[in-house]
Design a protein around this motif. Structure first.
Motif, PDB file in Angstrom:
ATOM      1  N   GLN A  25      -2.400   1.614  -9.835  1.00 32.96           N
ATOM      2  CA  GLN A  25      -1.242   0.955  -9.239  1.00 32.96           C
ATOM      3  C   GLN A  25      -0.078   1.929  -9.083  1.00 32.96           C
ATOM      4  O   GLN A  25       0.602   1.917  -8.060  1.00 32.96           O
ATOM      5  CB  GLN A  25      -0.819  -0.243 -10.095  1.00 32.96           C
ATOM      6  CG  GLN A  25      -1.739  -1.438  -9.966  1.00 32.96           C
ATOM      7  CD  GLN A  25      -1.103  -2.712 -10.472  1.00 32.96           C
ATOM      8  OE1 GLN A  25      -0.072  -2.692 -11.148  1.00 32.96           O
ATOM      9  NE2 GLN A  25      -1.704  -3.835 -10.142  1.00 32.96           N
ATOM     10  N   LEU A  82       1.945   2.850  -5.731  1.00 33.52           N
ATOM     11  CA  LEU A  82       3.403   2.782  -5.591  1.00 33.52           C
ATOM     12  C   LEU A  82       3.942   4.072  -4.992  1.00 33.52           C
ATOM     13  O   LEU A  82       4.799   4.051  -4.095  1.00 33.52           O
ATOM     14  CB  LEU A  82       4.058   2.528  -6.947  1.00 33.52           C
ATOM     15  CG  LEU A  82       3.797   1.194  -7.638  1.00 33.52           C
ATOM     16  CD1 LEU A  82       4.536   1.135  -8.968  1.00 33.52           C
ATOM     17  CD2 LEU A  82       4.192   0.023  -6.757  1.00 33.52           C
ATOM     18  N   TRP A 101       7.314   1.477   1.558  1.00 34.43           N
ATOM     19  CA  TRP A 101       7.514   0.053   1.317  1.00 34.43           C
ATOM     20  C   TRP A 101       8.665  -0.448   2.180  1.00 34.43           C
ATOM     21  O   TRP A 101       9.699   0.224   2.271  1.00 34.43           O
ATOM     22  CB  TRP A 101       7.791  -0.203  -0.164  1.00 34.43           C
ATOM     23  CG  TRP A 101       6.671   0.240  -1.037  1.00 34.43           C
ATOM     24  CD1 TRP A 101       6.580   1.394  -1.753  1.00 34.43           C
ATOM     25  CD2 TRP A 101       5.435  -0.450  -1.258  1.00 34.43           C
ATOM     26  NE1 TRP A 101       5.385   1.474  -2.413  1.00 34.43           N
ATOM     27  CE2 TRP A 101       4.655   0.349  -2.124  1.00 34.43           C
ATOM     28  CE3 TRP A 101       4.918  -1.673  -0.809  1.00 34.43           C
ATOM     29  CZ2 TRP A 101       3.387  -0.031  -2.549  1.00 34.43           C
ATOM     30  CZ3 TRP A 101       3.654  -2.059  -1.235  1.00 34.43           C
ATOM     31  CH2 TRP A 101       2.906  -1.244  -2.086  1.00 34.43           C
ATOM     32  N   LEU A 130       1.809  -5.867  -7.938  1.00 31.18           N
ATOM     33  CA  LEU A 130       1.275  -5.273  -6.718  1.00 31.18           C
ATOM     34  C   LEU A 130      -0.014  -5.994  -6.350  1.00 31.18           C
ATOM     35  O   LEU A 130      -0.944  -6.051  -7.157  1.00 31.18           O
ATOM     36  CB  LEU A 130       1.013  -3.783  -6.938  1.00 31.18           C
ATOM     37  CG  LEU A 130       0.441  -2.992  -5.760  1.00 31.18           C
ATOM     38  CD1 LEU A 130       1.396  -3.011  -4.574  1.00 31.18           C
ATOM     39  CD2 LEU A 130       0.154  -1.552  -6.182  1.00 31.18           C
ATOM     40  N   LYS A 158      -0.591  -4.300   1.464  1.00 28.84           N
ATOM     41  CA  LYS A 158      -0.182  -4.328   0.068  1.00 28.84           C
ATOM     42  C   LYS A 158       1.205  -4.963  -0.019  1.00 28.84           C
ATOM     43  O   LYS A 158       2.075  -4.684   0.807  1.00 28.84           O
ATOM     44  CB  LYS A 158      -0.147  -2.913  -0.514  1.00 28.84           C
ATOM     45  CG  LYS A 158      -1.514  -2.231  -0.547  1.00 28.84           C
ATOM     46  CD  LYS A 158      -1.427  -0.836  -1.149  1.00 28.84           C
ATOM     47  CE  LYS A 158      -2.777  -0.124  -1.052  1.00 28.84           C
ATOM     48  NZ  LYS A 158      -3.795  -0.794  -1.874  1.00 28.84           N
ATOM     49  N   LEU A 188       4.397  -5.729  -2.695  1.00 27.41           N
ATOM     50  CA  LEU A 188       5.025  -5.378  -3.966  1.00 27.41           C
ATOM     51  C   LEU A 188       6.155  -6.358  -4.241  1.00 27.41           C
ATOM     52  O   LEU A 188       7.022  -6.558  -3.392  1.00 27.41           O
ATOM     53  CB  LEU A 188       5.579  -3.950  -3.886  1.00 27.41           C
ATOM     54  CG  LEU A 188       6.459  -3.480  -5.047  1.00 27.41           C
ATOM     55  CD1 LEU A 188       5.645  -3.370  -6.334  1.00 27.41           C
ATOM     56  CD2 LEU A 188       7.126  -2.150  -4.702  1.00 27.41           C
TER      57      LEU A 188
END
Length: 235
Positions: A17, A21, A26, A127, A134, A136
């Motif tokens: 994970q 990240l 993002w 996550l 994906k 978050l």
């Protein structure tokens, strides 16, 4: 022995994970208060830039970007998804574009989310992965949440499934993208996967064409005002 294997397995998942990240861009999509009130990312005159994680030895920095950017330094509690805050900052630019009130309010909430927590306060993250998408979710000490996606974010309102849909072809496309919608004179924008606007125009008719031959090979998002955004590929 079983307990040791379980801890090793959990540790491996958490390391994967962390890798996710760090390796993804993002894009902020919505905020949800501890009371359950949801605010989707308001549309502004520029595309939403990517928020990113960086590694600083045994600690990390997350920079959450909307118009301004809030930077949040933290360490991760071993074996957990808890983030222990060590520092924070936020830029102070003033947005004067369209939809100004909503953008400024949202921008301030993004800063407050990371600024207001005290030193050593505990944030956490979740996550999730669905196919290539994906998501978050970061939770602050008060239970408020901010959500991010790893795709160029056009604001959750732009991806609302209740919006009208439209047809495009061919997909993948080489030169000319054909678009069928229900109206004309509607703003049209094409974003690359980093969230940058690479082309914008207005629909000339209910059935119209866009020359995308000059775009580099890759994935794009077509956003037509009041319609559900859709992805296409350029060969």
């Amino acid at each position: 022995m079983k307990k040791a294997l379980l801890l090793l397995f959990i540790g491996g998942l958490l390391n994967a994970q962390i890798s996710d990240l760090l390796s993804n861009n993002w894009y902020i999509s919505k905020m949800v208060t501890s009371a359950g009130v949801t605010t989707n990312t308001p549309v502004m005159d520029m595309s939403v830039p990517a928020s990113t994680f960086t590694s600083a030895g045994s600690s990390y920095v997350f920079t959450s970007r909307y118009y301004n950017q809030a930077s949040f330094a933290f360490g991760i509690m071993p074996g957990t998804t808890n983030m222990i805050k060590t520092a924070q900052s936020c830029t102070l630019l003033f947005y004067n574009g369209g939809n100004a009130t909503a953008v400024r309010n949202y921008d301030q909430k993004n800063c407050d989310f990371y600024i207001n927590g005290a030193y050593a306060s505990v944030y956490s993250y979740v996550l999730t992965t669905t196919g290539t998408l994906k998501t978050l979710a970061i939770t602050d000490p008060s239970g408020n949440k901010i959500y991010y996606n790893n795709t160029a974010n056009l604001g959750t309102s732009d991806l609302d499934l209740n919006k009208k849909s439209f047809e495009i072809y061919p997909n993948p496309v080489n030169d000319v993208l054909n678009i069928n919608i229900a109206e004309k004179n509607v703003p049209v924008k094409i974003f690359d996967i980093s969230g940058k606007i690479v082309l914008q125009t207005v629909s000339s008719d209910k059935n119209f064409k866009i020359d995308v031959s000059s775009l580099p090979t890759g994935q794009y998002i077509l956003n037509i005002e009041n319609y559900t955004a859709t992805k296409f590929s350029k060969n």
